[in-house]
Enzyme design. Structure first.
Site, PDB file in Angstrom:
ATOM      1  N   GLY A 535      73.624  52.037  78.617  1.00 18.15           N
ATOM      2  CA  GLY A 535      72.776  52.641  79.635  1.00 18.15           C
ATOM      3  C   GLY A 535      71.405  52.009  79.608  1.00 18.15           C
ATOM      4  O   GLY A 535      71.164  51.013  78.933  1.00 18.15           O
ATOM      5  N   ASP A 653      58.126  63.255  77.118  1.00 13.42           N
ATOM      6  CA  ASP A 653      59.172  62.933  78.093  1.00 13.42           C
ATOM      7  C   ASP A 653      60.488  63.604  77.710  1.00 13.42           C
ATOM      8  O   ASP A 653      61.539  62.968  77.687  1.00 13.42           O
ATOM      9  CB  ASP A 653      59.339  61.419  78.228  1.00 13.42           C
ATOM     10  CG  ASP A 653      60.126  61.049  79.479  1.00 13.42           C
ATOM     11  OD1 ASP A 653      60.235  61.902  80.388  1.00 13.42           O
ATOM     12  OD2 ASP A 653      60.644  59.922  79.546  1.00 13.42           O
TER      13      ASP A 653
END
Ligand SMILES: *[C@@H]1O[C@H](CO)[C@@H](O)[C@H](O)[C@H]1NC(C)=O
Ligand SMILES: *[C@@H]1O[C@H](CO)[C@@H](O)[C@H](O)[C@H]1NC(C)=O
Ligand SMILES: *[C@@H]1O[C@H](CO)[C@@H](O)[C@H](O)[C@H]1NC(C)=O
Ligand SMILES: *[C@@H]1O[C@H](CO)[C@@H](O)[C@H](O)[C@H]1NC(C)=O
Ligand SMILES: *[C@@H]1O[C@H](CO)[C@@H](O)[C@H](O)[C@H]1NC(C)=O
Ligand SMILES: *[C@@H]1O[C@H](CO)[C@@H](O)[C@H](O)[C@H]1NC(C)=O
Ligand SMILES: *[C@@H]1O[C@H](CO)[C@@H](O)[C@H](O)[C@H]1NC(C)=O
Ligand SMILES: *[C@@H]1O[C@H](CO)[C@@H](O)[C@H](O)[C@H]1NC(C)=O
Length: 848
Positions: A535, A653
């Site tokens: 990914g 995040d």
């Protein structure tokens, strides 16, 4: 060997009296002969749950009674004797636990049957199947634990390889060396592995893996209610077509046997002092582990399922799954979606159909390379000696034949494999060198056996190609400029700020972050092959790798053109190198060589939370206890970051895609590229560039650029509500109102209807009180004012406890429209922010 002084006991029917009697005999026999072998049970010498265990002659395996994990139940099983982590490889009474210590004993009858008897009421809790040929009267059978971990019953103590019964014929969830995973075609014996229900509970779980017949055999994994979940593909001579990465390796050799009598898969260790086992986990992963010493423990060597394309039949019939394209399902050339509307809504279940129907007389074939062969079960025919040309002949003559291929790839390809039904479960796998020839209508083919291009389409294609070429040119030039600038800048900096050295050159708290050599990492990731891409991480692609010692790793490679990435890379390396917690992803080392920058992490076989939680099918593996544990784990990881670690870190995040799951579904926080450390009491910061992910960012951070540990608490609250509801906060819509997930949850809570928020797939497994409590805690975390939100330490206490909770006030950002997003995307046009960050989600960049 114990010479039994008592007459042979025929325990055809187990009774309480017999159990008592035999334990009495045991004491007599033991007293008479204490010199017996520790690896055998005789008819006069049962095994009791009194701390004693059988030991195989070389000391590798032990057999006795145990309690798995936190369970108090007792089971009879076999485990590795010499390693500290109790690792059970076989369980006898998996579905009939003994509820007390020393309440059962294992008895061998004179007929060679092993009986596990309750000492309380004499019932049989488990028994080995009855022998096909009763042993001859004069000799006495014995049960012996062999060095392979196989428990066998032999007709006589001296008996050779003829066993009355063996545990290798009845595996639990573990496939050991020398075991046969497969079937005996004469007797019908089917040796397959079935998962435990959970790590604490060996009872029959949901997943089974075994050899399926009805054509050319292949190994298939099934879920007890969802049916087939994964298959290896047919054997190609060197590996299965779906697992071409099964290469010759230093640990074990393997073989696939298929004769008239039996078909099975088997492996042998090259060096018996290495411990290696294959297991089907409670969540359905088929994994090989090797023991790497007590420091590292069991390390995942290989996982059969690599990615989403390995889900059985994910793209439907005649579909082709390509993990690199988005969406990953497409139709094979010459096929179109059966139901275009469903297909457009990424529902691929009905698959694809032929653009032109077959006309038996004049059909031809189109060759497909680099794919996993379709399912052979129930629908294939084979001949091991035919050539490919003969194979084609057989196929063309039979109108129901849909495809053919070489059966075996050795010697340039031999044998013939033919399919008679719609082709299912095909995926792109470049490493499989087997070609598949699919039958197509003659009108679809041009003279040379290739697929004709649609004329209309090809005209359009020319335009597309032209447009692409021009834009690619422009892109290349600009990329070139960026790279040139970056190189120039780098040359000036001279790369002395290598994070690995920074962290290890500190005198006081010296940190040993291993440096990996570029060649090692390259070979582990198959030279950064596109097939290994897992990914897109914060600053570049993430690859899966297998180190030479078999350890699975994830390699994050800094994209060479990312200026912002260099900053994030350094940040991540320096931050995470000093952190150690079971809920943070572990950094194993880094690699810095030439202009390559890479971080090497432990591999997380279950991927990221967003992949599972937001998918209606996949989310079913996350039942409520699992989700509860995930929430608890994330909270613990955050407490560590915020207050317990030496650095004190604000992650900045947090989101579902940054929570990775290990093989037991334990959550691990990852991606520290944006994290900031803060000193002592100064738990607040200020930034010009607001970076993070829309939908998870707190209002004070998005609007004012003020971040604090309470911004992380906000993101955590969003995740809690997402985990409970199975829906994304960003993009959440309801027909009857304009609220986002936070607003929706808040209004339900106010009306006392919070239970309606719960993911439909959870109904049944969920603990209502716990769920409502977590919705409440989630809402406390997403309150508008940072000061109102609890600290993460307080959250952990709330999650674990049952005390009263304060009422939440209105959440921040609770309206669905992307007001903030829309107004900022126009004003941020002059600010070139790290838009490379987080490919899947929109990144906000705000000037102050
Ligand atoms: C059997 O185990 C006992 C202790 O558990 C040990 O003293 C004895 O030497 C062992 N016997 C054999 C034959 O290994
Ligand atoms: C005998 O005891 C076992 C537990 O040891 C229990 O599971 C079983 O139900 C009991 N059977 C009878 C007939 O009472
Ligand atoms: C097993 O499957 C059943 C039925 O689908 C489900 O209710 C149960 O939660 C599953 N158990 C586990 C441990 O996955
Ligand atoms: C097997 O492994 C052990 C331990 O790693 C080693 O000492 C031994 O030499 C190896 N044996 C062979 C035959 O390679
Ligand atoms: C099949 O092909 C043959 C010859 O190419 C043609 O004569 C026949 O009409 C076709 N049949 C159908 C159903 O298309
Ligand atoms: C294969 O055949 C078995 C037995 O006839 C049947 O139960 C099963 O559903 C079939 N599977 C497929 C994929 O057709
Ligand atoms: C396989 O094909 C060969 C050559 O065509 C033939 O001689 C043989 O009988 C076939 N075997 C089977 C089992 O069909
Ligand atoms: C085609 O193959 C199927 C499946 O093996 C078989 O049942 C059928 O009889 C064959 N038809 C012809 C014409 O050979």
């Amino acid at each position: 060997m114990a010479k039994p002084s008592t007459p042979t006991m025929k325990l055809k029917c187990a009774t309480f009296a017999a159990a008592l009697l035999s334990s009495l005999c045991f004491r007599l026999a033991a007293a008479a002969d204490s010199n017996s072998n520790n690896d055998t049970i005789t008819t006069a010498q049962p095994l009791r749950d009194d701390g004693e265990a059988l030991t195989s002659a070389d000391g590798t395996y032990a057999m006795g009674f145990f309690s798995p994990g936190s369970s108090k139940n007792r089971y009879l099983g076999i485990w590795y004797r010499q390693i500290p982590d109790m690792t059970v490889v076989w369980v006898a009474n998996r579905d009939k636990p003994i509820t007390q210590t020393d309440a059962a004993l294992l008895q061998l009858t004179g007929d060679g049957i092993l009986l596990l008897l309750s000492r309380i009421n004499g019932t049989t809790l488990w028994s080995s199947s009855s022998p096909s040929s009763p042993s001859s009267g004069s000799s006495l059978p014995v049960a012996q634990l062999l060095n392979t971990g196989n428990l066998v019953v032999k007709p006589t103590p001296q008996g050779g390889d003829e066993f009355i019964w063996q545990s290798f014929d009845h595996p639990t969830d573990t496939f050991l060396p020398e075991m046969k995973l497969g079937r005996n075609l004469i007797t019908g014996l089917n040796r397959r592995i079935t998962s435990w229900l959970s790590p604490d509970d060996p009872s029959t779980g949901n997943f089974t893996c075994g050899m399926e017949l009805g054509g050319y055999p292949e190994l298939v994994e099934t879920h007890n209610s969802m049916g087939e979940t994964f298959r290896t593909g047919p054997w190609t001579g060197q590996s299965f077509s779906g697992t071409p990465h099964l290469n010759p390796n230093p640990v074990y050799t393997y073989n696939f046997v298929f004769t008239d009598e039996e078909t099975y898969y088997i492996y042998h260790l090259r060096n018996n002092s290495v411990l290696s086992r294959m297991v089907i986990t409670p969540t359905g992963a088929i994994q090989r582990y090797t023991w790497q010493g007590s420091k590292q423990g069991w390390v995942v060597y290989l996982t059969a399922q690599n990615d989403n394309c390995d889900r059985y039949g994910v793209c439907g019939v005649y579909g082709n799954c390509d993990i690199e394209s988005s969406p990953s399902c497409g139709c094979l050339d010459g096929f179109v979606p059966k139901n275009q509307r469903e297909w457009d809504m990424v529902d691929w279940t009905s698959g694809c159909v032929r653009r032109t129907p077959l006309n038996c007389s004049g059909d031809g074939f189109v060759k497909h390379s680099g794919i996993k062969m379709p399912e052979t079960r129930n629908s294939s025919w084979f001949n091991a000696t035919m050539s490919l040309a003969e194979c084609r002949e057989v196929c063309i003559r039979n109108c129901s034949c849909t495809a053919y291929a070489n059966l075996d790839l050795t010697d340039g390809g031999t044998g013939c494999l033919i399919w008679f039904t719609e082709l299912l479960d095909i995926r792109v796998l470049y490493a499989n060198r087997q070609d598949l020839y699919i039958r197509m209508a003659a009108s679809e083919l041009d003279g040379s056996g290739n697929l004709k291009k649609d004329v209309q389409k090809s005209k359009k294609a020319v335009w597309i190609v032209l447009a692409c070429t021009v834009s690619a040119g422009v892109l290349l030039v600009s990329l070139g400029l960026v790279v040139w600038f970056k190189r120039k800048k780098q040359r000036e900096q001279d790369g002395t700020d290598c994070p690995c050295f920074v962290s290890s050159s500190r005198k006081k708290d010296e940190l040993e972050l291993p440096l990996f050599d570029l060649a090692t990492v390259a070979s582990a990731t198959n030279n950064f092959s596109s097939e290994n891409v897992l990914g897109q991480g914060g600053f570049g692609l993430v690859y899966k790798g297998i180190m030479r010692d078999g350890q699975e790793v994830a390699v994050k490679r800094l994209s060479k053109d990312s200026l912002q990435g260099a900053e994030e890379f350094k940040n991540e390396a320096t931050n995470i190198a000093k952190l150690q917690h079971r809920n943070l992803v572990r950094l194993l080392g880094c690699c810095i060589q030439r202009d390559e920058r890479m971080l090497v992490y432990e591999f997380m076989p279950n991927g990221s939370l967003d992949f599972l939680i937001f998918d209606t099918t996949r989310s079913q593996v996350l039942d409520w206890p699992t989700r509860y544990n995930i929430i608890k784990g994330i909270a613990r990881g955050l407490v560590y970051l915020h207050q317990d670690s030496r650095l004190r870190i604000i992650h900045r995040d947090l989101k579902a895609s940054n929570i990775l799951l290990d093989y037991e579904m334990n959550p691990k926080i990852s991606d520290f590229g944006l994290a900031r450390t803060f000193a002592g009491n100064d738990s607040q910061g200020n930034t010009r560039n607001v970076v993070g992910t829309y939908g998870y960012m707190s209002p004070e951070y998005t609007i004012d650029g003020v971040y604090s540990i309470k911004s992380d608490v906000f993101s955590f609250g969003v995740m809690v509500l997402e985990i409970v509801s199975g829906e994304r906060n960003r993009g959440f819509r309801r027909r009857d109102h304009e609220l986002n997930l936070l607003g929706h949850a808040w209004s339900l809570q106010k009306e006392g209807r919070a239970a309606e928020l719960v993911d439909a797939t959870l109904r049944g497994s969920c603990d209502q009180i716990q769920v409502l409590r977590l919705v409440h805690i989630g809402l406390l975390c997403v309150q508008k004012r940072p000061d109102d939100r609890p600290s993460m330490a307080a959250v952990v206490v709330m999650v674990g406890g049952d005390g009263d909770l304060p009422e939440p006030t209105e959440p921040g950002f609770f309206v669905a429209r992307d007001v903030v997003y829309e107004s900022t995307s126009s004003s941020s046009s002059g600010n070139r922010g790290p838009s490379s960050h987080a490919s899947m989600s929109t990144t906000l960049v705000l000037p102050r």
